[in-house]
Design a protein around this motif. Structure first.
Motif, short mmCIF file in Angstrom:
data_model
loop_
_atom_site.label_atom_id
_atom_site.label_comp_id
_atom_site.label_asym_id
_atom_site.label_seq_id
_atom_site.Cartn_x
_atom_site.Cartn_y
_atom_site.Cartn_z
N LYS A 23 -25.36 -47.46 -16.90
CA LYS A 23 -25.43 -46.03 -17.15
C LYS A 23 -26.44 -45.41 -16.21
N LEU A 25 -27.83 -42.65 -16.39
CA LEU A 25 -28.88 -41.94 -17.11
C LEU A 25 -29.99 -42.88 -17.55
N SER A 55 -20.64 -46.47 -12.81
CA SER A 55 -19.77 -45.84 -13.80
C SER A 55 -18.29 -45.99 -13.46
N SER A 100 -18.09 -36.75 -23.19
CA SER A 100 -19.41 -36.48 -22.60
C SER A 100 -19.20 -35.80 -21.26
N MET A 101 -19.95 -34.74 -21.02
CA MET A 101 -19.86 -34.01 -19.77
C MET A 101 -21.06 -34.28 -18.86
N SER A 102 -21.85 -35.28 -19.20
CA SER A 102 -23.07 -35.54 -18.41
C SER A 102 -22.74 -35.97 -16.98
N THR A 103 -21.71 -36.82 -16.82
CA THR A 103 -21.35 -37.24 -15.47
C THR A 103 -20.76 -36.09 -14.68
N ARG A 105 -21.43 -32.95 -15.05
CA ARG A 105 -22.54 -32.06 -14.69
C ARG A 105 -23.31 -32.60 -13.48
N SER A 106 -23.57 -33.90 -13.49
CA SER A 106 -24.33 -34.50 -12.40
C SER A 106 -23.56 -34.42 -11.08
N GLU A 141 -13.51 -38.85 -12.87
CA GLU A 141 -14.07 -38.61 -14.20
C GLU A 141 -13.14 -37.75 -15.04
N ASP A 161 -27.78 -23.57 -19.19
CA ASP A 161 -28.12 -24.11 -20.51
C ASP A 161 -28.16 -23.05 -21.59
#
Length: 600
Positions: A23, A25, A55, A100-103, A105-106, A141, A161
């Motif tokens: 991960k 993160l 990932s 999850s939208m973290s990837t 976003r990155s 993704e 945010d």
């Protein structure tokens, strides 16, 4: 490709270290530079992009973490069954489940910074290359998210945010999402460099994964949505992308099957488009080979359904093959009558080390290790625990060939050009003609006869809804990728999750063929049963040892719960959780449930 300067050598070390983490993160900061000062050089962009590799290119995983890894991460399909209870599909809306939208976003941060901070730093070629890399990762993704959930919120920017309208935006229709994926992958295919150093994404890696994603979406559109127009769009992209690899002249089928998964270095191997390298010197190792070392006990194994699907060496199904003893499923015999990939995937004697199936998977370990353990030695240290250092072929030339021929065959059913014998020779027959290991030849293993369009096999077990050519292409795919990455996703995109129905398909809870009295007499115990070729179950009663010949099945092996035609259940797509729906509502927004699941 070789590195040519000291910095590149240092960078290679950094990449290997980053590549070992599951991960991104969880890893420490890549650099002490902050967002205002980091986007100043191409090398910094490369370092940022490196964090996405683990990932998307899991390989064998890292250490004992085998999530999404070959063999260990893919046990939910019709190729593998478990001793005891089988894995079940989700049958009710869970309390908590969402994307999850973290990837995403990155990745969007990377693309935003390239546009806003680096257009005057990078030349046009470098700018387009790195934009292509970012869009490639974003396309992968979103393809994965859409495969799981269907409609998902689409972001091509970095939301604020404090912008609740954007953060709690409704789900974007899947077709819109996949159109954006199409555009991202096309851009990457046109702009990513043909060469960017060993172990880095290049044009051919992009082409390989684009063929995989586009083939999935094209067949999903054809079989799930019944939309041939959209199916054609993606299937044409799949053939275009695969052809970038096929027509390049860079790749070939020149390695015996087992060696592709049991080598400490795949560098320069022409069978491999992209691989994940493991190196104990930087603590990047895995554990998958340890589960193939003939010493580790297993509680999962091949289904009888998979075993029966292997084609005979004369190119015909076992039911009507002209091979002598084609209906003899004993391991010592079947390895000489079936496609060579069967022998390369399994130990050649039944063993109780696999308590589920008695057939032991050895696809991911060198032959020399099995020979040594068979002689009574313990496995070498590097093939125990999480000390394995064999490389994994993340994308193989064989997959490009199979993706290419499947896409062409699918297109031919919706108005495209007919598949020709030369197409078959370039793809399936090229793969069937791969070299055999000397150890396999010594056992009597042979190459499988070429597939002929003029004489397609007449398989009594064929699904009547599938044309004969597609059936054989799908068989080829199943033999080539068993225990790897694709079987469950293949069943989904073909609309064939019914193949996992254990009530209708008894071969899904039976394993390898065993003649207990002759091969493992010490294992004749209470709870042992076998299934013969007629489908009859024979249970050991203490005095019928001679009759215990068939596909092994323990009496406590249970099928999975019903998942088809259940009210409010859609096994093809994942539901979102009640908690997430409630959270949206408390903020004044609506999160709709996934299609096929209860909306309240």
């Amino acid at each position: 490709m070789k590195y040519t300067n000291t910095y590149s050598i240092i960078l290679a070390f950094v990449v290997m270290t980053l590549f070992g983490c599951k991960k991104f993160l969880d890893r420490p900061p890549l650099t002490v530079a902050n967002d205002e000062t980091a986007w100043t050089t191409e090398d910094n962009v490369r370092l940022y992009a490196n964090k996405f590799y683990p990932s998307f290119f899991t390989g064998y995983g890292l250490g004992f973490n085998t999530d999404g890894a070959a063999m260990m991460g893919y046990q939910f399909n019709d190729d593998v069954f478990l001793m005891g209870n089988q894995g079940n599909f989700t049958r009710a809306v869970p309390n908590s489940n969402i994307w999850s939208m973290s990837t995403v976003r990155s990745i969007n941060i990377m693309l935003d910074r390239l546009e806003t901070k680096m257009q005057n730093i990078l030349n046009e070629e470098a700018y387009n290359h790195w934009t292509g890399i970012g869009r490639f990762f974003r396309g992968l993704e979103y393809a994965e998210l859409s495969t799981r959930f269907g409609d998902v919120p689409y972001y091509d920017h970095v939301p604020s945010d404090i912008d609740l309208d954007d953060l709690y935006k409704p789900r974007t229709p899947r077709n819109e999402v996949m159109d954006a994926v199409y555009d991202d992958l096309k851009f990457a295919l046109d702009n990513v460099r043909a060469a960017d150093g060993d172990q880095f994404v290049n044009k051919y890696v992009v082409a390989g994964f684009t063929s995989r994603v586009a083939l999935y979406e094209g067949t999903w559109q054809k079989y799930y949505y019944n939309n041939n127009e959209r199916a054609r769009k993606f299937l044409e992209l799949a053939t275009e992308a695969a052809n970038v690899i096929v027509s390049s002249g860079r790749f070939d089928i020149v390695t015996d099957f087992r060696s592709l998964f049991a080598s400490n270095t795949l560098a320069g191997n022409r069978d491999v488009v992209f691989y994940r390298h493991y190196d104990p010197a930087v603590s990047i190792t895995h554990s998958v080979a340890s589960y193939n070392n003939l010493s580790e006990s297993l509680a999962f194994g091949p289904t009888a359904d998979l075993i029966k699907s292997f084609i005979c060496v004369d190119g015909k199904p076992w039911q009507n093959s002209g091979e002598t003893a084609a209906s003899d499923f004993s391991l010592s015999k079947i390895i000489t009558t079936r496609d060579s990939r069967l022998e390369a995937s399994f130990y050649d004697h039944p063993t109780a080390k696999n308590r589920a199936a008695f057939w032991y998977i050895v696809k991911f370990i060198p032959r020399s290790v099995i020979t040594s353990v068979e002689a009574g030695n313990t496995p070498p240290n590097e093939f125990t625990s999480s000390k394995n250092e064999t490389d994994y072929p993340v994308f193989r030339y064989a997959e490009a060939l199979i993706n290419w021929i499947e896409a062409k065959a699918e297109l031919s059913t919706i108005g495209g050009a007919a598949v020709t014998q030369s197409d078959i020779d370039l793809s399936i027959n090229k793969i069937r003609n791969r070299p055999l290991a000397a150890e396999a030849i010594a056992k009597g293993v042979q190459k499988t006869a070429p597939l002929s369009l003029a004489d397609l096999p007449n398989d009594p077990a064929k699904d009547p809804s599938v044309p004969a050519l597609l059936w054989e292409i799908r068989r080829e795919r199943r033999m080539e990728f068993a225990f790897e990455h694709s079987r469950f996703e293949d069943l989904k995109r073909w609309g064939k999750l019914s193949y996992m129905d254990t009530d209708a398909r008894k071969d899904l809870t039976a394993g390898g063929w065993v003649n207990f009295a002759a091969e493992v007499p010490s294992e004749l115990k209470t709870g042992v049963s076998v299934v013969d070729l007629a489908g009859n179950t024979i249970v050991y009663n203490g005095s019928n040892g001679a009759a215990m010949k068939g596909f092994f099945r323990t009496t406590n092996t249970n099928g999975r719960l019903p998942f088809l035609n259940q009210t409010g259940v859609n096994p093809y797509l994942s539901p979102v959780g009640r908690n997430q729906i409630d959270q949206y509502e408390t903020k004044g927004y609506t999160l709709t449930q996934t299609e096929g699941w209860p909306q309240n």
